[in-house]
Design a protein around this motif. Structure first.
Motif, mmCIF file in Angstrom:
data_model
loop_
_atom_site.group_PDB
_atom_site.id
_atom_site.type_symbol
_atom_site.label_atom_id
_atom_site.label_comp_id
_atom_site.label_asym_id
_atom_site.label_seq_id
_atom_site.Cartn_x
_atom_site.Cartn_y
_atom_site.Cartn_z
ATOM 1 N N UNK A 144 0.840 -1.203 0.000
ATOM 2 C CA UNK A 144 0.000 0.000 0.000
ATOM 3 C C UNK A 144 0.871 1.247 0.000
ATOM 4 N N UNK A 145 1.920 1.241 0.834
ATOM 5 C CA UNK A 145 2.799 2.413 0.953
ATOM 6 C C UNK A 145 3.574 2.631 -0.343
ATOM 7 N N UNK A 146 4.129 1.511 -0.904
ATOM 8 C CA UNK A 146 4.922 1.623 -2.136
ATOM 9 C C UNK A 146 4.094 2.174 -3.286
ATOM 10 N N UNK A 147 2.804 1.812 -3.283
ATOM 11 C CA UNK A 147 1.951 2.271 -4.380
ATOM 12 C C UNK A 147 1.310 3.630 -4.096
ATOM 13 N N UNK A 148 1.743 4.242 -2.984
ATOM 14 C CA UNK A 148 1.313 5.609 -2.704
ATOM 15 C C UNK A 148 -0.127 5.769 -2.282
ATOM 16 N N UNK A 149 -0.680 4.712 -1.614
ATOM 17 C CA UNK A 149 -2.076 4.818 -1.170
ATOM 18 C C UNK A 149 -2.207 5.284 0.273
ATOM 19 N N UNK A 150 -1.080 5.771 0.859
ATOM 20 C CA UNK A 150 -1.091 6.014 2.298
ATOM 21 C C UNK A 150 -2.001 7.163 2.725
ATOM 22 N N UNK A 151 -2.554 7.899 1.747
ATOM 23 C CA UNK A 151 -3.482 8.940 2.182
ATOM 24 C C UNK A 151 -4.923 8.586 1.804
ATOM 25 N N UNK A 152 -5.099 7.327 1.327
ATOM 26 C CA UNK A 152 -6.455 6.924 0.967
ATOM 27 C C UNK A 152 -7.258 6.555 2.220
ATOM 28 N N UNK A 153 -8.365 7.228 2.406
ATOM 29 C CA UNK A 153 -9.176 7.074 3.610
ATOM 30 C C UNK A 153 -9.647 5.633 3.822
ATOM 31 N N UNK A 154 -10.189 5.014 2.763
ATOM 32 C CA UNK A 154 -10.749 3.662 2.907
ATOM 33 C C UNK A 154 -9.676 2.653 3.300
ATOM 34 N N UNK A 155 -8.528 2.760 2.607
ATOM 35 C CA UNK A 155 -7.448 1.815 2.888
ATOM 36 C C UNK A 155 -6.926 2.020 4.309
ATOM 37 N N UNK A 156 -6.773 3.283 4.706
ATOM 38 C CA UNK A 156 -6.259 3.550 6.047
ATOM 39 C C UNK A 156 -7.220 3.014 7.118
ATOM 40 N N UNK A 157 -8.523 3.212 6.896
ATOM 41 C CA UNK A 157 -9.500 2.663 7.839
ATOM 42 C C UNK A 157 -9.368 1.139 7.958
ATOM 43 N N UNK A 158 -9.183 0.480 6.792
ATOM 44 C CA UNK A 158 -9.034 -0.983 6.810
ATOM 45 C C UNK A 158 -7.764 -1.385 7.557
ATOM 46 N N UNK A 159 -6.706 -0.606 7.369
ATOM 47 C CA UNK A 159 -5.446 -0.922 8.045
ATOM 48 C C UNK A 159 -5.586 -0.799 9.564
ATOM 49 N N UNK A 160 -6.229 0.274 10.009
ATOM 50 C CA UNK A 160 -6.428 0.470 11.450
ATOM 51 C C UNK A 160 -7.203 -0.720 12.026
ATOM 52 N N UNK A 161 -8.276 -1.091 11.310
ATOM 53 C CA UNK A 161 -9.082 -2.223 11.753
ATOM 54 C C UNK A 161 -8.249 -3.502 11.824
ATOM 55 N N UNK A 162 -7.427 -3.723 10.786
ATOM 56 C CA UNK A 162 -6.605 -4.937 10.731
ATOM 57 C C UNK A 162 -5.641 -5.014 11.917
#
Ligand code: ZN
Ligand code: ZN
Length: 606
Positions: A92-110
């Motif tokens: 996720x970080x390498x592909x530059x998604x670190x500011x995507x809200x949905x992905x970040x929410x999923x990461x926190x949950x994980x």
């Protein structure tokens, strides 16, 4: 593509997979995302990861996006695969998604699911954009790790709270057993939907506050200010039915059944099981069987409910037939099924069958017996007078025997007058529970009847000095769809004087037809008259008397008791069923007693 999403939303991932493979020799990202979402939302996590790996291997030109990652992270969280989760995080970080809200929410949950609270919190704090979902994820996360206080601090500083935030906080409190705080929040909610009501009702039911669960359900049925009534869904009804089952609240249970029919709700597995269980535990085995036969899908839980239900009603043969039907349908029994089967054997005194099923469970199905299974077996052997075998079984138990198991053997020693063994057993019991009331009563009676008066007197002294305390006995009775609760010696009921008057009057009547108070069940440290008074204050007698004065003549009276019914109350109920011409169905800790015309369905074997 439309087809895949259609199947996805209709809960059919098999069809979705079929379509995926049929139409896509060369799937694009949208097709991949549809299939990943379908699988992950049906908790098919292993398959989700499998398809994700295939995607990465097959087509390097496709670049996973936020939809892909949310499905994959959910699967990692579900499977608790920490390594894979961290690897995906890196991707996720390498592909530059670190500011995507949905992905970040999923990461926190994980990371909360991985129990890496610190990492989850760090990610949350670093998020530049947060929405209400981010906050809710954090609150549920803290609650799931048991940190309700931390969750509450966040809840209090949230700018915008959604219904989900409130529900998550309420569920957090109910899981930690703090129902007052949960209720406080529930009452303060600006608006409530069915999910909030379910969270609170389920909270009461899970914490065994069944009367409160039912009371809240009634409140839910009252129209809100707008005149609208919230319709309960299957989750609500399952909670209410389980409360009804525990309290034997048959009228309300029947009302729920009527509601299901009126609303033409599908009798799905969970609702069907709950309804069947409610009927079985409320003394209506015929209705339970009807529901059971009408259910299209049945699982091992459904079969276990009907088998235990039949066992509780003393229909041992039918229970055993059910067990073989279940096996011929290819459904494997579990430890709860076997508990039902063994208790059927115990209630009917089927010693050889019991031994056979016990062996079947241990040897063929390789289910390690729990202390409850041993309890059934020891009870079965002891009652049949096979005390040697029973004691042998306890000595070879794979789990530590508890007071119930030893108590079953003690019961056998009492029936078969084996004082030496009884003495040995009492020693064991008192090691586990120095206050165990039954042991002293047993010893006292055993010594007295054997003429060992000095030993008896010594035993009585010990009892007095220890101030033996028991679990408070409690009985419930439902009158006009309200459940009333009576504790032993309880004077809190507003009509207590009338109730006591009715008990006295009835006991007088019963004396004429041969009732003799069995005062041996009362603590030995009080005199005869007090003993009789104590007996008349037994919770099931209070509940019965209340039923008598508040229902019309001839109405069947149903009572549920939390402990075993005592000898005295059992005799009393038998005689009362004739004297006042009422049928009585009394469920105690382990079975039903159906008193009618002076006798009981258990044939005095309980
Ligand atoms: Zn009693
Ligand atoms: Zn009985």
């Amino acid at each position: 593509m439309k087809l895949i999403s259609a199947y996805t939303s209709h809960a059919n991932d098999q069809q979705a997979l079929l379509v995926f493979h049929h139409y896509h020799s060369n799937p694009n990202l949208i097709a991949w995302n549809s299939i990943l979402k379908s699988l992950s939302s049906h908790n098919k996590w292993t398959q989700t990861l499998h398809y994700f790996n295939t995607l990465l291997l097959l087509d390097s030109s496709i670049s996973p996006d936020e939809y892909t990652f949310t499905s994959v992270l959910k699967a990692c969280a579900g499977l608790l695969v920490t390594k894979k989760g961290e690897k995906t995080h890196g991707m996720v970080l390498r592909r530059g998604h670190h500011s995507n809200l949905f992905i970040m929410n999923s990461l926190v949950d994980m990371y909360f699911k991985f129990r890496q609270v610190r990492v989850a919190r760090l990610l949350f704090d670093e998020m530049c954009v947060k929405d209400v979902v981010s906050w809710n994820t954090l609150i549920s996360g803290y609650c799931s790790t048991g940190d309700v206080i931390g969750a509450r601090e966040l809840f209090d500083v949230m700018v915008e709270r959604s219904i989900v935030s409130w529900s998550a906080m309420i569920a957090g409190y109910t899981h930690s057993g703090d129902l007052d705080k949960a209720r406080d929040l529930f009452d303060k909610m600006p608006e409530r939907n069915v999910i909030c009501w379910n969270a609170m009702i389920a909270g009461y039911a899970q914490n065994e506050r069944y009367s409160d669960a039912i009371r809240l359900f009634r409140e839910m049925q009252r129209p809100v200010e707008s005149g609208r009534i919230l319709t309960p869904n299957d989750v609500t009804l399952v909670c209410v039915l389980s409360a009804c089952a525990h309290l034997g609240a048959l009228d309300l249970g029947k009302w729920v059944h009527g509601f299901i029919k009126r609303k033409k709700m599908e009798l799905n597995l969970f609702l069907g099981n709950a309804l069947c269980d409610m009927y079985a535990k409320s003394g209506c085995i015929a209705e339970a069987k009807e529901i059971f036969h009408r259910m299209i899908h049945k699982d091992v839980v459904s079969w276990s409910i009907i088998i235990s239900g039949l066992a509780m009603h003393g229909k041992a043969k039918e229970a055993l037939v059910c067990f073989s039907d279940m096996r011929s349908m290819g459904i494997n029994p579990n430890d709860i099924t076997f508990l039902g089967v063994l208790s059927a054997c115990t209630h009917a005194g089927l010693v050889e069958d019991g031994i056979r099923y016990f062996d079947l469970m241990c040897l063929e199905f390789e289910i390690p017996p729990k202390v409850e299974h041993y309890g059934c077996m020891v009870d079965l052997l002891s009652r049949a007078g096979r005390l040697e075998e029973a004691e042998g079984m306890i000595q070879t138990m794979k789990v530590a025997p508890n007071v119930v198991v030893w108590g079953a053997l003690l019961g056998g020693c009492r029936i078969h007058s084996d004082i030496d063994r009884g003495q040995r057993v009492v020693e064991r019991i008192l090691e586990l529970d120095p206050e165990h009331p039954g042991s002293y009563v047993y010893l006292y009676n055993a010594y007295s009847s054997a003429g060992r008066l000095e030993d008896a007197a010594a035993c009585r002294l010990k009892m007095r000095s220890r101030q033996v305390v028991k679990t408070p006995a409690c009985s419930w009775i439902e009158v006009n769809t309200t459940v009333y609760e009576f504790f032993m010696g309880d004077r809190s009921h507003p009509r207590i004087e009338q109730i006591l008057e009715a008990t006295r009057e009835l006991s007088g009547k019963l004396r004429v037809v041969g009732y003799r108070p069995d005062t041996s069940v009362v603590s030995q440290s009080i005199d005869e008259e007090e003993k009789e008074n104590a007996l008349s204050m037994h919770s099931e007698k209070l509940a019965f008397a209340f039923g008598l004065i508040s229902t019309s003549e001839g109405t069947l009276i149903r009572i549920v008791k939390n402990l075993r019914v005592c000898n005295d109350c059992h005799d009393w109920m038998k005689l009362a069923s004739t004297a006042v011409n009422r049928e009585i169905i009394l469920r105690d800790r382990s079975r039903f007693h159906h008193f009618k015309d002076g006798s009981c369905s258990c044939n005095d074997y309980w």
